[in-house]
Design a protein around this motif. Structure first.
Motif, mmCIF file in Angstrom:
data_model
loop_
_atom_site.group_PDB
_atom_site.id
_atom_site.type_symbol
_atom_site.label_atom_id
_atom_site.label_comp_id
_atom_site.label_asym_id
_atom_site.label_seq_id
_atom_site.Cartn_x
_atom_site.Cartn_y
_atom_site.Cartn_z
ATOM 1 N N ILE A 129 0.796 -1.225 0.000
ATOM 2 C CA ILE A 129 0.000 0.000 0.000
ATOM 3 C C ILE A 129 0.831 1.279 0.000
ATOM 4 N N PRO A 130 1.844 1.442 0.892
ATOM 5 C CA PRO A 130 2.613 2.689 0.851
ATOM 6 C C PRO A 130 3.256 2.965 -0.499
ATOM 7 N N ARG A 131 3.732 1.913 -1.170
ATOM 8 C CA ARG A 131 4.322 2.147 -2.500
ATOM 9 C C ARG A 131 3.261 2.634 -3.470
ATOM 10 N N LEU A 132 2.075 2.046 -3.423
ATOM 11 C CA LEU A 132 1.006 2.508 -4.307
ATOM 12 C C LEU A 132 0.642 3.958 -4.017
ATOM 13 N N VAL A 133 0.648 4.319 -2.725
ATOM 14 C CA VAL A 133 0.354 5.712 -2.364
ATOM 15 C C VAL A 133 1.426 6.628 -2.924
ATOM 16 N N ILE A 134 2.703 6.248 -2.766
ATOM 17 C CA ILE A 134 3.801 7.080 -3.246
ATOM 18 C C ILE A 134 3.772 7.204 -4.764
ATOM 19 N N VAL A 135 3.582 6.079 -5.446
ATOM 20 C CA VAL A 135 3.624 6.075 -6.904
ATOM 21 C C VAL A 135 2.405 6.777 -7.496
ATOM 22 N N ASN A 136 1.214 6.525 -6.941
ATOM 23 C CA ASN A 136 -0.011 7.066 -7.520
ATOM 24 C C ASN A 136 -0.384 8.451 -7.002
ATOM 25 N N LEU A 137 -0.053 8.725 -5.742
ATOM 26 C CA LEU A 137 -0.461 10.000 -5.140
ATOM 27 C C LEU A 137 0.721 10.889 -4.772
ATOM 28 N N SER A 179 -9.660 -4.604 4.333
ATOM 29 C CA SER A 179 -9.498 -3.159 4.137
ATOM 30 C C SER A 179 -8.277 -2.863 3.270
ATOM 31 N N SER A 180 -7.205 -3.657 3.435
ATOM 32 C CA SER A 180 -6.008 -3.463 2.614
ATOM 33 C C SER A 180 -6.270 -3.808 1.156
ATOM 34 N N ILE A 181 -6.993 -4.902 0.943
ATOM 35 C CA ILE A 181 -7.360 -5.263 -0.428
ATOM 36 C C ILE A 181 -8.205 -4.158 -1.045
ATOM 37 N N GLY A 182 -9.118 -3.622 -0.237
ATOM 38 C CA GLY A 182 -9.947 -2.521 -0.712
ATOM 39 C C GLY A 182 -9.113 -1.298 -1.062
ATOM 40 N N LYS A 183 -8.116 -0.977 -0.238
ATOM 41 C CA LYS A 183 -7.254 0.166 -0.512
ATOM 42 C C LYS A 183 -6.478 -0.032 -1.811
ATOM 43 N N ILE A 222 -7.323 -1.859 -4.415
ATOM 44 C CA ILE A 222 -8.249 -1.708 -5.550
ATOM 45 C C ILE A 222 -8.556 -0.241 -5.800
ATOM 46 N N LEU A 223 -8.820 0.501 -4.732
ATOM 47 C CA LEU A 223 -9.150 1.922 -4.878
ATOM 48 C C LEU A 223 -7.972 2.721 -5.431
ATOM 49 N N LEU A 224 -6.762 2.438 -4.932
ATOM 50 C CA LEU A 224 -5.587 3.159 -5.418
ATOM 51 C C LEU A 224 -5.323 2.887 -6.896
ATOM 52 N N LEU A 225 -5.477 1.634 -7.291
ATOM 53 C CA LEU A 225 -5.258 1.276 -8.694
ATOM 54 C C LEU A 225 -6.289 1.914 -9.613
ATOM 55 N N ASN A 226 -7.431 2.318 -9.015
ATOM 56 C CA ASN A 226 -8.481 2.964 -9.808
ATOM 57 C C ASN A 226 -8.514 4.480 -9.606
ATOM 58 N N GLY A 227 -7.443 5.027 -9.012
ATOM 59 C CA GLY A 227 -7.297 6.476 -8.936
ATOM 60 C C GLY A 227 -8.004 7.164 -7.794
ATOM 61 N N ALA A 228 -8.405 6.429 -6.762
ATOM 62 C CA ALA A 228 -9.109 7.052 -5.640
ATOM 63 C C ALA A 228 -8.147 7.903 -4.815
ATOM 64 N N ASN A 229 -8.675 8.947 -4.163
ATOM 65 C CA ASN A 229 -7.831 9.783 -3.311
ATOM 66 C C ASN A 229 -7.808 9.223 -1.882
ATOM 67 N N ILE A 230 -7.006 9.844 -1.019
ATOM 68 C CA ILE A 230 -6.811 9.299 0.320
ATOM 69 C C ILE A 230 -8.060 9.432 1.196
ATOM 70 N N ALA A 231 -8.931 10.366 0.885
ATOM 71 C CA ALA A 231 -10.170 10.511 1.657
ATOM 72 C C ALA A 231 -11.072 9.300 1.451
ATOM 73 N N VAL A 232 -11.144 8.816 0.211
ATOM 74 C CA VAL A 232 -11.954 7.635 -0.089
ATOM 75 C C VAL A 232 -11.380 6.412 0.628
ATOM 76 N N LEU A 233 -10.054 6.313 0.695
ATOM 77 C CA LEU A 233 -9.422 5.204 1.405
ATOM 78 C C LEU A 233 -9.827 5.198 2.872
ATOM 79 N N GLN A 234 -9.828 6.378 3.498
ATOM 80 C CA GLN A 234 -10.181 6.464 4.908
ATOM 81 C C GLN A 234 -11.661 6.180 5.150
ATOM 82 N N LEU A 235 -12.501 6.543 4.205
ATOM 83 C CA LEU A 235 -13.944 6.256 4.326
ATOM 84 C C LEU A 235 -14.179 4.751 4.364
#
Length: 506
Positions: A27-35, A167-171, A173-186
Motif C-alpha cells: 500500500i505505501p508504495r502505491l500511495v507514493i507512486v499514484n499520489l 481493508s487493505s485489499i480494498g485500498k 483496488i481503490l488506489l489502482l483505480n485512482g481514488a484519493n486518500i479521503a476515499v481510502l479512509q472512508l
C-alpha cells in the motif's frame, strides 16, 4: 489454560503480522507512486497528530489493566464489574471530548501544514480517521481491555487480521483505480464499524455476567492520572520526530522517515505481539505469586532480548536492498540512506530491549513514583531534537530519540531491579553487552557476505533473508540459553511436560 491462551496469542499474532506485512508493504508504495510522497507524508503527519489526541484517554486503559489482573486471576466477577463500570463511564466522557478535538484539529490542520493537497481532502481524512477512535471509546475499548487481561488477545488479533486484510485489499483496488486518500479512509471507517459490532455481540454472548450498571469503583483505577503523565510523556516522545520534521523539513522528509518506521516497525510489532501474548500471565502472577513471577520475568527478559536483537539484526541487513527496489522510479525524494538504518536500529533495540523492566513497573503500579523520569525522557528528546534538526535534519531527530532512550532504558533497568525485584542489575547489563557484541559480529560478517548484485530482486531478498533469519535467530537464542541456563532448563522442562501430557491424553 494460561499457557494455551499464551500460545494462541503468539501464533495468531504472528500470522496476523505476516499478513499485515505482506499487505502493508504494497500500500505505501502505491500511495507514493499514484499520489506522491506528499500524500504519504500527510497520512503519517495526520496519524501522529491524532495520536496526541489519545492523551484525552488519560491513562484509563493502562490503569484498568493493572486493576483487573487480580480479580480476573481470582475469577471475582463482582470486582470486575465494579472496575469495568468505572472504565465505561470514563471512556464515554473521553469519547465526547475526543470527537470535539477531532473537529478542532480538522479545522486547524490545513492551515498549519503547507501542502498542495486540497484542504477538504485533509479535513475529510482527519475526520474519518478520528471517528474510528471515537467508536472505540464509546463501544469497544473497555471490552478489549477485559479480553486482554483474560488472555484472549488472539480473538482480537484474528478479528484485526480479517479487517486489515479486507481493508487493505480494498485500498489496493481503490488506489489502482485512482481514488484519493479521503476515499481510502472512508472505506477503513466502514470496517471499523463492522469490527465494533462484532466485539459488542461477542461480549454479550460470552460475558453474560458482565454488568456495567453497578456502582463504579473509581478508586480501583485512581492511578489513571499518574498513568496519564506517562502517556503524555510517551506520546510526546514517540511523535516528536514526525512533528518536528513536518514543521522544519517538510512532508517529503516525513515520508522518508515514515518509510523506515514502517519497515522496522513491522519487526517491532511482531515482537510486541509475542510479548503481549504472555503479558496477561505475567500480570496475574505478579499479583498472586511473586516467586513464580520471578521465574517468568527472567525467562521473558532473556528471550525477549534474544528475539529483539536477532530480528532487528536481520532487518538491518536487508532493509537497504529492499528499499532500492521498493522506491525504484520514485524521484521526488531520496529514500536510500546508509546511516539511517543504524540510527533507527539503535532506537528500536533500546526501546524493545527494555520491555521486561517496563512491564514489571506497570504490574507493580508504580506510575506515580516514576512519572518524573518519564517527563525527563521526553524533555531530553525534545531538546536534543530541536537543537540538532536544523543542522543534521532527519539525523538530528534520531539523535534526540537515542539520547532519551539511553537515559530511560538504564533508569528502568535500575529501578525495576533495585526497587521491585530486589536484586542487582549486573546480569541484565551482561545480557545487553553480549547481545550487542553478537549483533556487531553478525553485521560485520553480513557486510562481507552480501552485496547489491546478489540482492537485486524481491525473490532473492526473501530467500537470503529467510536463510539468514534462521541462522541469526538460532544464534541469539543459543547464546541467551547459555548465559541464562536456569531459564533454558525451565522452558525445556515445561515444553517436555506439555508434550508428554498431550501424548498421554491421546
Amino acid at each position: 489454560m494460561n499457557a494455551k491462551r499464551g500460545f494462541y496469542n503468539a501464533i495468531f499474532g504472528l500470522l496476523s503480522q505476516i499478513i499485515s506485512i505482506a499487505l502493508g508493504i504494497i500500500i505505501p508504495r502505491l500511495v507514493i507512486v499514484n499520489l506522491g510522497s506528499e500524500s504519504n507524508g500527510l497520512l503519517s503527519s495526520i496519524n501522529q497528530a491524532l495520536v496526541y489526541l489519545n492523551l484525552l484517554e488519560a491513562g484509563i486503559g493502562t490503569a484498568t489493566l493493572q486493576a483487573l489482573y487480580r480479580p480476573v486471576a481470582q475469577k471475582n466477577h463482582e470486582d470486575i464489574n465494579h472496575v469495568m463500570s468505572a472504565t465505561n463511564l470514563y471512556y464515554r466522557k473521553v469519547g465526547k471530548y475526543y470527537f470535539l478535538a477531532v473537529c478542532g484539529l480538522s479545522a486547524i490542520f490545513p492551515f498549519v501544514v503547507h501542502s498542495s493537497l486540497s484542504p477538504w481532502i485533509i479535513v475529510s481524512v482527519i475526520m474519518l480517521s478520528g471517528l474510528s477512535q471515537v467508536i472505540n471509546f464509546f463501544f469497544q475499548g473497555k471490552y478489549r481491555i477485559l479480553m486482554q487481561v483474560e488472555g484472549k488477545s488472539y480473538i482480537l488479533t484474528n478479528l484485526g487480521t480479517i479487517v486489515n486484510t479486507f481493508s487493505s485489499i480494498g485500498k489496493i483496488i481503490l488506489l489502482l483505480n485512482g481514488a484519493n486518500i479521503a476515499v481510502l479512509q472512508l472505506m477503513y471507517f466502514g470496517f471499523s464499524v463492522l469490527q465494533m459490532i462484532y466485539i459488542t455481540r461477542y461480549i454479550r454472548k460470552n460475558y453474560q455476567w458482565l454488568d456495567l450498571s453497578v456502582k463504579p469503583d473509581y478508586e480501583a483505577i485512581s492511578q489513571k492520572n499518574s498513568v496519564m503523565v506517562h502517556q503524555i510523556s510517551g506520546l510526546i516522545f514517540e511523535n516528536t520526530d514526525v512533528l518536528v520534521l513536518t514543521v522544519v523539513c517538510g512532508l517529503k522528509t516525513v515520508s522518508v522517515y515514515s518509510m523506515y518506521v514502517m519497515l522496522f516497525g513491522m519487526v517491532g510489532t511482531a515482537i510486541s505481539t509475542i510479548n503481549s501474548s504472555v503479558s496477561f500471565a505475567m500480570g496475574q502472577a505478579y499479583n498472586t505469586d511473586k516467586k513464580y513471577f520471578s521465574k517468568l520475568y527472567n525467562i521473558f527478559e532473556t528471550y525477549n532480548m534474544s528475539l529483539t536483537f536477532s530480528l532487528y539484526c536481520v532487518a538491518n541487513i536487508f532493509i537497504l536492498p529492499f528499499l532500492r527496489l521498493y522506491t525504484k522510479g520514485v524521484s521526488d525524494v531520496q529514500y536510500v540512506d546508509h546511516l539511517l538504518p543504524y540510527l533507527f536500529i539503535m532506537t528500536y533495540l533500546l526501546s524493545n530491549g527494555r520491555s521486561a523492566a517496563q512491564r514489571v513497573i506497570e504490574y507493580a503500579g508504580h506510575f506515580k513514583l516514576t512519572q518524573n523520569r518519564s517527563i525527563i525522557e521526553s524533555a531530553i528528546n525534545i531538546c536534543v531534537s530541536l537543537v540538532c534538526v536544523f543542522k543534521f535534519g532527519i539525523y538530528g531527530v534520531l539523535f534526540g530519540t537515542i539520547a532519551a532512550l539511553f537515559y530511560r532504558t538504564n533508569d528502568m533497568i535500575l529501578y525495576s531491579s533495585h526497587k521491585l525485584l530486589k536484586r542487582s542489575a549486573k546480569n541484565t547489563y551482561f545480557k545487553w553487552l553480549l547481545n550487542f557484541i553478537l549483533f556487531a559480529v553478525i553485521m560485520f560478517v553480513s557486510n562481507k557476505l552480501f552485496d547489491i548484485t546478489m540482492l537485486n530482486s524481491y525473490i532473492m531478498i526473501i530467500i537470503y533473508a529467510a536463510i539468514t533469519g534462521v541462522v541469526v535467530v538460532a544464534a541469539f537464542f543459543v547464546m541467551g540459553s547459555v548465559i541464562d541456563k536456569e531459564s533454558y532448563l525451565y522452558c525445556r522442562d515445561f515444553i517436555v511436560r506439555k508434550i508428554k501430557l498431550k501424548f498421554d491424553r491421546q
